[in-house]
Design a protein around this motif. Structure first.
Motif, PDB file in Angstrom:
ATOM      1  N   GLY A 561       0.825  -1.194   0.000  1.00 20.18           N
ATOM      2  CA  GLY A 561       0.000   0.000   0.000  1.00 20.18           C
ATOM      3  C   GLY A 561       0.860   1.244   0.000  1.00 20.18           C
ATOM      4  N   TYR A 562       0.204   2.372   0.230  1.00 18.76           N
ATOM      5  CA  TYR A 562       0.899   3.657   0.270  1.00 18.76           C
ATOM      6  C   TYR A 562       1.693   3.769   1.567  1.00 18.76           C
ATOM      7  CZ  TYR A 562       1.478   8.647   1.161  1.00 18.76           C
ATOM      8  OH  TYR A 562       1.986   9.877   1.477  1.00 18.76           O
ATOM      9  N   VAL A 563       2.994   4.038   1.448  1.00 22.22           N
ATOM     10  CA  VAL A 563       3.856   4.237   2.611  1.00 22.22           C
ATOM     11  C   VAL A 563       4.107   5.735   2.747  1.00 22.22           C
ATOM     12  CG1 VAL A 563       6.086   3.721   3.658  1.00 22.22           C
ATOM     13  CG2 VAL A 563       4.902   1.972   2.321  1.00 22.22           C
ATOM     14  N   ALA A 564       3.655   6.287   3.852  1.00 21.48           N
ATOM     15  CA  ALA A 564       3.600   7.743   3.988  1.00 21.48           C
ATOM     16  C   ALA A 564       4.964   8.412   4.024  1.00 21.48           C
ATOM     17  CB  ALA A 564       2.822   8.112   5.261  1.00 21.48           C
ATOM     18  N   PHE A 565       6.001   7.708   4.434  1.00 21.47           N
ATOM     19  CA  PHE A 565       7.303   8.368   4.587  1.00 21.47           C
ATOM     20  C   PHE A 565       8.203   8.225   3.358  1.00 21.47           C
ATOM     21  CE2 PHE A 565       7.532   4.266   6.919  1.00 21.47           C
ATOM     22  CZ  PHE A 565       8.444   3.599   6.118  1.00 21.47           C
ATOM     23  N   LEU A 566       7.629   7.830   2.207  1.00 21.00           N
ATOM     24  CA  LEU A 566       8.451   7.737   1.009  1.00 21.00           C
ATOM     25  C   LEU A 566       8.716   9.120   0.420  1.00 21.00           C
ATOM     26  CD1 LEU A 566       7.168   4.517  -0.741  1.00 21.00           C
ATOM     27  CD2 LEU A 566       9.208   4.852   0.643  1.00 21.00           C
ATOM     28  N   SER A 567       9.506   9.131  -0.641  1.00 19.88           N
ATOM     29  CA  SER A 567      10.005  10.365  -1.222  1.00 19.88           C
ATOM     30  C   SER A 567       8.889  11.362  -1.540  1.00 19.88           C
ATOM     31  CB  SER A 567      10.777  10.052  -2.500  1.00 19.88           C
ATOM     32  OG  SER A 567      11.078  11.236  -3.199  1.00 19.88           O
ATOM     33  N   ARG A 568       9.196  12.611  -1.304  1.00 17.33           N
ATOM     34  CA  ARG A 568       8.238  13.681  -1.626  1.00 17.33           C
ATOM     35  C   ARG A 568       8.061  13.851  -3.127  1.00 17.33           C
ATOM     36  NH1 ARG A 568      12.562  16.763   0.692  1.00 17.33           N
ATOM     37  NH2 ARG A 568      11.224  17.296   2.443  1.00 17.33           N
ATOM     38  N   ASN A 569       8.906  13.197  -3.931  1.00 16.27           N
ATOM     39  CA  ASN A 569       8.804  13.328  -5.384  1.00 16.27           C
ATOM     40  C   ASN A 569       7.775  12.392  -5.997  1.00 16.27           C
ATOM     41  OD1 ASN A 569      10.862  15.262  -5.422  1.00 16.27           O
ATOM     42  ND2 ASN A 569      12.454  13.676  -5.474  1.00 16.27           N
ATOM     43  N   LEU A 570       7.168  11.518  -5.188  1.00 16.07           N
ATOM     44  CA  LEU A 570       6.182  10.585  -5.713  1.00 16.07           C
ATOM     45  C   LEU A 570       4.774  11.147  -5.533  1.00 16.07           C
ATOM     46  CD1 LEU A 570       7.540   7.163  -4.408  1.00 16.07           C
ATOM     47  CD2 LEU A 570       7.817   8.163  -6.674  1.00 16.07           C
TER      48      LEU A 570
END
Length: 685
Positions: A561-570
């Motif tokens: 699922g969506y992982v909230a702490f991934l890169s701000r560029n996504l």
């Protein structure tokens, strides 16, 4: 790749050795005996078929086996003698044919008539009534010889040894066991008689240690756990020998109990040891290429096995490295940045802490590493963690070092890191603002019962283990949970060169103050979701990878699922989620199963056929409707520190997620196929 394989095959065939003047043995067969006897006979013959490269071509990588009539004649005598030892006293070789198959090769066909077996009609044990009933019962159980079965000379000899072993374990160091067998071939029966003279019970006498130079004698004696005057036991001597070897300071240990030099009932013990080097400096390096990363690292370490005396074992190991990003198997391109990583581990072990067999340990480590996923994008910022760990505990072995119990207390601190600060080359900021520093504190209990014949390359036996942890907020932990993971492994030889290996594992996590993001992510704020997922990252279960489900990259089996702490560029705001946003979340329930057939190919090279299955669930409870079934094959190259392993697993399209829980969780194809490739050291299990 196909062209390379064809060229390699052509080159191998061009290296075929010239044929010798004598005929080459292409095949040897024996008929008339049982399957078990046939396999044993073929292993023992000097006349044997030529080994074949990958089981197909002879004369490549192996010397030819040549036919010799005199050697074959001796082999026929061996066949008859072997069957006679197995109880077939009338066994005869009735035919031996040498068949020419071409101008260079012959095959050998042997037919035997084992005849009617001589069976064990009775077993008498004279003198066993002189020992206690429990000792007599143990002696009877230990004997492999049984009535109404073919009389086996090896079983007869082993029975004598087993009877004496049981008596020596019960304190009868002077016990003597003699045997007599009356064979009536006409009636096809054998009468077996054992005469047992137990003698008096004995105790350990003077214990002398020979060969010590630098190793302190008091620690060796403490580890032995043998005391003069205590009841004699052969098992206690064997256990002491294994305990001394486990210290790691001796290349060899020999324990001698000399009943002939006994004074009264006191048996002297002599222990002869050969010390190894107590201080070691080691170094090396390596490369890693898989679906997550292409990385290189150096290793350097130092160990002192008698640090400040007392056999304290101190070691320090450093492993600096760099990930060449975004190069990997699924994205072969030139790297545009280097991600620095580091591991440092320090450990101190003190043997004979409270008693001779208990070792205390204290360890600490520091790690800096990037968090990479199979779906990590070349243009996204990389988040990582700097991690400090500390552990202290005890290590205690029982039952001839087979049962290992390790209670410990563990503490770790994880700090999120924007990896743009630890990048050489192209630098892209990551989204670490949502995360907090994480403290995890937990007592742990590990129990392992190891019955394998060899820990590096087991052929038979089993291993059972369980790992239980309890993270407690009362101990300053930011997470509160209970985590348990049992596992079983079993190994069985199918033939001299083939081994069947199976593994099954489960895991259950009972989180108390986190984990709701798995089932109700919409109830969290952005920061709350990120922090809950951060705790799952360190405490949840994941599956997939070289020691798990080999059809998948590391961590890729289970909830996504969506992982909230991934890169701000996504951009992960659209529905359904873009593929790059769908990352592994971890779970609270796990099951894994593996089946392997391991076999020898030639020389140090072996092969494996395997099938792996596993699943990770968002909720407690095991479901088998998403087996993620992955058959595959692999190669093994034997080295002194274990086999170098290459595995390729294939994800069966119809046996992955039957429930459709995570429809978008299927990893990307590799080379256009639903496969994963792993190259590492050591067996999968």
């Amino acid at each position: 790749m196909l062209l390379v394989a064809v060229l390699a095959l052509a080159n191998a065939c061009s290296l075929r050795q010239p044929f010798p003047p004598q005929p080459v043995v292409s095949d040897v067969s024996i008929s008339g005996a049982s399957d078990a006897d046939t396999q044993a006979l073929l292993r023992g013959l000097a006349t044997r078929e030529s080994d074949r490269f990958f089981g197909i071509w002879d004369g490549i990588a192996f010397e030819y086996e040549v036919y010799d009539a005199d050697v074959l004649g001796k082999d026929l005598e061996r066949i008859e003698r072997y069957l006679q030892r197995r109880g077939y006293f009338e066994a005869k070789v009735i035919a031996a044919r040498v068949i020419t198959t071409d101008e260079h090769r012959v095959r050998i066909s042997i037919r035997v008539n084992p005849g009617v077996p001589v069976k064990t009609a009775s077993i008498q044990l004279i003198g066993l009534e002189k020992v206690p009933v429990d000792v007599a019962a143990a002696a009877l159980r230990a004997s492999p010889l049984r009535t109404d079965t073919p009389f086996d000379e090896d079983a007869y000899k082993e029975s004598k040894q087993s009877l004496q072993r049981v008596l020596r374990d019960a304190g009868y160091a002077f016990a003597k066991v003699t045997g007599k067998v009356e064979v009536d071939v006409a009636r096809h029966q054998a009468l077996v008689r054992f005469e047992i003279v137990p003698g008096q019970t004995a105790v350990f006498g003077n214990i002398r240690i020979v060969g010590l130079k630098q190793v302190p004698e008091d620690r060796v004696r403490a580890t032995l756990s043998l005391e003069s005057g205590s009841t004699f036991s052969q098992s206690a001597l064997d256990d002491a020998q294994h305990a001394l070897l486990k210290l790691g300071v001796f290349t060899s240990v020999e324990l001698k109990a000399d009943a002939r030099r006994a004074k009264g009932n006191r048996v002297p013990i002599v222990i002869v040891v050969d010390e190894s080097e107590l201080r070691t400096l080691r170094g090396g390096g390596g490369l890693q290429l898989d679906t997550l990363r292409f990385a290189g690292h150096l290793t350097v370490g130092w160990e002192d096995k008698n640090f400040l005396g007392g056999l304290r074992r101190f070691s320090i190991d450093a492993k600096p490295g760099m990930v060449f990003y975004p190069t990997r198997l699924s994205d072969i391109r030139a790297p545009d940045r280097g991600l620095i990583e580091q591991q440092l581990h320090v450990e101190l072990r003190q043997p004979s802490l409270f008693n001779g067999r208990t070792t205390g340990f204290v360890s600490g480590s520091f790690s800096l590493y990037p968090l990479l996923y199979a779906e990590s994008k070349p243009d996204e910022g990389i988040l990582g963690f700097s991690e400090i760990k500390a552990s202290t505990g005890l290590d205690r072995a029982f039952f001839d070092q087979r049962l290992q119990i390790t209670p410990s207390y563990n503490w770790q601190f994880d700090k999120p890191v924007d990896y743009s600060a630890w990048t050489i080359g192209k630098s892209i900021a990551a989204n670490d603002e949502l995360l907090d520093n994480l403290h995890i504190s937990y007592p742990e209990l590990q129990i392992a019962w190891d019955l394998r014949d060899d820990p590096l390359e087991p052929r038979k036996g089993a291993r059972f283990s369980i790992d239980a942890q309890a993270a407690l907020a009362t101990l300053g932990s930011d997470v509160s949970d209970f985590r348990v993971r049992p596992e079983a492994r079993a190994f069985m030889p199918i033939s001299p060169s083939v081994t069947l290996a199976v593994r099954a594992a489960t895991g259950f996590l009972f989180p108390h103050n986190y984990g709701d993001s798995l089932t109700d992510p919409g109830s969290f704020s952005a920061a709350g979701l990120a922090q809950d997922q951060q705790k799952l990252l360190f405490r949840g279960f994941f599956s997939g990878g070289p020691n798990s489900n080999r059809g998948y990259p590391i961590r890729e089996v289970g909830p996504h699922g969506y992982v909230a702490f991934l890169s701000r560029n996504l951009d992960c705001t659209t529905t359904p989620l873009p593929r790059g946003c769908n990352r592994p979340l971890g779970g609270v329930s796990l099951w894994e199963a593996s089946l392997e057939v391991r076999f020898r190919l030639f020389g140090p090279l072996g092969g494996v056929l395997f099938t792996d299955a596993s699943d990770v669930s968002r909720e407690l409870g095991l479901s088998f409707l998403a087996p993620h079934l992955s058959p595959g094959w692999g190669l093994r190259y034997a080295t002194p520190i274990g086999p170098v392993r290459f595995d390729m697993g294939y994800r069966l399209p119809f046996a992955q997620d039957i429930e459709g829980r995570d429809k978008d969780a299927e990893p990307r194809a590799l080379f256009g196929l639903p496969i994963a490739i792993h190259l590492t050291l050591g067996e999968a299990f």
